[in-house]
Write a protein that holds these residues in place. Structure first.
Motif, PDB file in Angstrom:
ATOM      1  N   SER A 173      44.626  39.923  44.823  1.00 13.25           N
ATOM      2  CA  SER A 173      45.767  39.827  44.022  1.00 13.25           C
ATOM      3  C   SER A 173      46.902  39.940  44.614  1.00 13.25           C
ATOM      4  O   SER A 173      47.783  39.268  43.995  1.00 13.25           O
ATOM      5  CB  SER A 173      45.444  40.910  43.042  1.00 13.25           C
ATOM      6  N   LYS A 174      47.034  40.130  45.910  1.00  9.42           N
ATOM      7  CA  LYS A 174      48.426  40.221  46.647  1.00  9.42           C
ATOM      8  C   LYS A 174      48.222  39.826  47.956  1.00  9.42           C
ATOM      9  O   LYS A 174      46.933  39.731  48.541  1.00  9.42           O
ATOM     10  CB  LYS A 174      48.798  41.783  46.577  1.00  9.42           C
ATOM     11  N   PHE A 189      45.776  37.092  48.604  1.00  8.38           N
ATOM     12  CA  PHE A 189      46.091  36.265  47.595  1.00  8.38           C
ATOM     13  C   PHE A 189      46.662  34.809  48.499  1.00  8.38           C
ATOM     14  O   PHE A 189      46.354  33.620  47.804  1.00  8.38           O
ATOM     15  CB  PHE A 189      47.446  36.725  46.968  1.00  8.38           C
ATOM     16  N   ALA A 195      40.200  42.276  42.916  1.00  9.73           N
ATOM     17  CA  ALA A 195      41.201  43.418  43.394  1.00  9.73           C
ATOM     18  C   ALA A 195      40.608  44.410  42.230  1.00  9.73           C
ATOM     19  O   ALA A 195      39.808  44.277  41.386  1.00  9.73           O
ATOM     20  CB  ALA A 195      42.413  43.254  43.289  1.00  9.73           C
ATOM     21  N   SER A 209      43.478  45.553  37.456  1.00 11.41           N
ATOM     22  CA  SER A 209      43.437  44.428  36.624  1.00 11.41           C
ATOM     23  C   SER A 209      44.682  43.747  36.299  1.00 11.41           C
ATOM     24  O   SER A 209      44.655  42.546  35.921  1.00 11.41           O
ATOM     25  CB  SER A 209      42.440  44.614  35.308  1.00 11.41           C
ATOM     26  N   LEU A 226      45.821  41.605  38.969  1.00 13.81           N
ATOM     27  CA  LEU A 226      44.625  40.774  39.125  1.00 13.81           C
ATOM     28  C   LEU A 226      44.852  39.468  38.234  1.00 13.81           C
ATOM     29  O   LEU A 226      44.601  38.294  38.552  1.00 13.81           O
ATOM     30  CB  LEU A 226      43.272  41.348  39.209  1.00 13.81           C
ATOM     31  N   GLU A 227      45.108  40.117  37.131  1.00 15.75           N
ATOM     32  CA  GLU A 227      45.011  38.948  36.013  1.00 15.75           C
ATOM     33  C   GLU A 227      46.318  38.065  36.027  1.00 15.75           C
ATOM     34  O   GLU A 227      46.160  36.941  35.795  1.00 15.75           O
ATOM     35  CB  GLU A 227      45.011  39.628  34.388  1.00 15.75           C
ATOM     36  N   ALA A 248      47.744  37.263  38.954  1.00 17.34           N
ATOM     37  CA  ALA A 248      47.411  36.411  40.178  1.00 17.34           C
ATOM     38  C   ALA A 248      46.644  35.310  39.461  1.00 17.34           C
ATOM     39  O   ALA A 248      46.668  34.042  39.987  1.00 17.34           O
ATOM     40  CB  ALA A 248      46.720  37.277  41.292  1.00 17.34           C
ATOM     41  N   ALA A 249      45.460  35.707  38.889  1.00 11.91           N
ATOM     42  CA  ALA A 249      44.507  34.640  38.294  1.00 11.91           C
ATOM     43  C   ALA A 249      45.285  33.616  37.485  1.00 11.91           C
ATOM     44  O   ALA A 249      45.019  32.258  37.623  1.00 11.91           O
ATOM     45  CB  ALA A 249      43.634  35.246  37.630  1.00 11.91           C
ATOM     46  N   PRO A 308      38.645  36.242  37.396  1.00  6.08           N
ATOM     47  CA  PRO A 308      38.861  37.626  37.961  1.00  6.08           C
ATOM     48  C   PRO A 308      37.722  38.753  38.001  1.00  6.08           C
ATOM     49  O   PRO A 308      37.265  38.982  36.847  1.00  6.08           O
ATOM     50  CB  PRO A 308      40.042  38.100  37.088  1.00  6.08           C
ATOM     51  N   ALA A 346      37.594  42.842  38.231  1.00  5.08           N
ATOM     52  CA  ALA A 346      38.448  43.984  38.891  1.00  5.08           C
ATOM     53  C   ALA A 346      37.339  45.151  39.032  1.00  5.08           C
ATOM     54  O   ALA A 346      36.935  45.673  38.320  1.00  5.08           O
ATOM     55  CB  ALA A 346      39.305  44.468  37.539  1.00  5.08           C
TER      56      ALA A 346
END
Ligand code: NAP
Length: 258
Positions: free
Chosen positions: A16-17, A21, A38, A41, A44-45, A47-48, A60, A62
């Motif tokens: 996610s990072k 990422f 990741a 959440s 993560l959401e 990033a998705a 995703p 989590a």
């Protein structure tokens, strides 16, 4: 360059990072559908969502990838995968006498046994289908120890040994396994390690960063984007002859001929 992997499916762990990422983004730019993992959440959401804008599907998941249950969740969500990017958070810094057996077990679980278990899960399918790519994010500490990261030095050395042999056992089936060794990159992890220097030496964050940049011939921290680009290349059709390698991305920081 067309990487030739449009439509393939990848698992990117701890993505996610930061560097994970960066890898996910570069794979998405190459048209690869993603299962992105990741623990938290929210990020993560986010990033998705950012990656979906590149036109690929992103699932995703989590969970903590360093747990058996977490790995099972990711693998179930993914089904058949062509590409695996192994990653997890790095162990904390300290002194050699700080760490007890449990600290080592935790580091080995996160940075050695988790990627090994993920590889064990996906390699058979990749080999059956005659194509696969695995990239493990390790550290420059594999080439040159970072004394305060003794837990990382130890766990990643173990993973590197496993990959060296395993990569050669699976290459004949069209599957490559390689490691990427980041030097200092501008991510949350780098900021946390800058913070450690601040505490140890009683200096400011700017001074700590300048001190760490001074020993990098490139004179700066690396970026997640350039790290991701190398990952996508290693996962591409063009990289089928790169087997069991340890690719250092450190701006020249490790002073070694080879
Ligand atoms: P980062 O910026 O802190 O990002 C870590 C990512 O991993 C986040 O998405 C985080 O999300 C996820 N994550 C952490 N632990 C996880 C777990 N147990 N399960 C699932 N997801 C997890 O770190 P980074 O700089 O990209 O570093 C990535 C790896 O490269 C680390 O192992 C680090 O030690 C190594 N490395 C980094 C550098 C550097 O300079 N950046 C240098 C050498 C080695 P959640 O927190 O939401 O889970």
């Amino acid at each position: 360059m067309d990487l030739g992997i449009k439509g393939k499916k990848a698992i990117v762990c701890a993505g996610s990072k930061g560097l994970g990422f960066g890898c996910a983004e570069a794979l998405a730019q190459a048209g690869v559908d993603l299962v992105l993992n990741a623990r938290s959440s929210g990020p993560l959401e986010a990033a998705a969502e950012q990656l979906r804008a590149l036109g690929v599907s992103v699932t995703p998941v989590a969970c903590d990838i360093t747990t058996e249950g977490g790995r099972a969740q990711v693998l179930e969500a993914a089904g058949q995968v062509d590409i695996l990017v192994n990653n997890a958070g790095g162990p904390p810094p300290g002194m050699w006498h700080d760490w007890e057996r449990d600290d080592f077990i935790k580091a080995l679980d996160a940075n050695m046994l988790t990627p090994i278990m993920m590889m064990k899960a996906v390699l058979p399918g990749m080999m059956d289908r005659g194509w696969g790519r695995v990239v493990n994010i390790t550290s420059q500490s594999v080439k040159a120890p970072i004394a305060v990261l003794g837990l990382s030095n130890s766990a990643r050395a173990g993973l590197t040994g496993y990959v060296a042999g395993t990569a050669r056992q699976v290459a004949g089936a069209g599957v490559t396994v390689n490691n990427m060794l980041p030097g200092i990159h501008a991510t949350d992890r780098a900021v946390a390690l800058d913070g450690g220097v601040v505490q140890a030496q009683g200096i400011t964050m700017e001074e700590a960063k300048a001190q760490r940049c001074a020993v990098i011939p490139a004179g700066r921290y690396g970026t997640a984007e350039e790290f991701g680009a190398m990952c996508a290349f290693l996962c591409s059709q063009h990289a089928g002859y790169i087997v069991g390698q340890n690719i250092l991305l450190d701006g020249g920081g490790v002073n070694a001929t080879l």
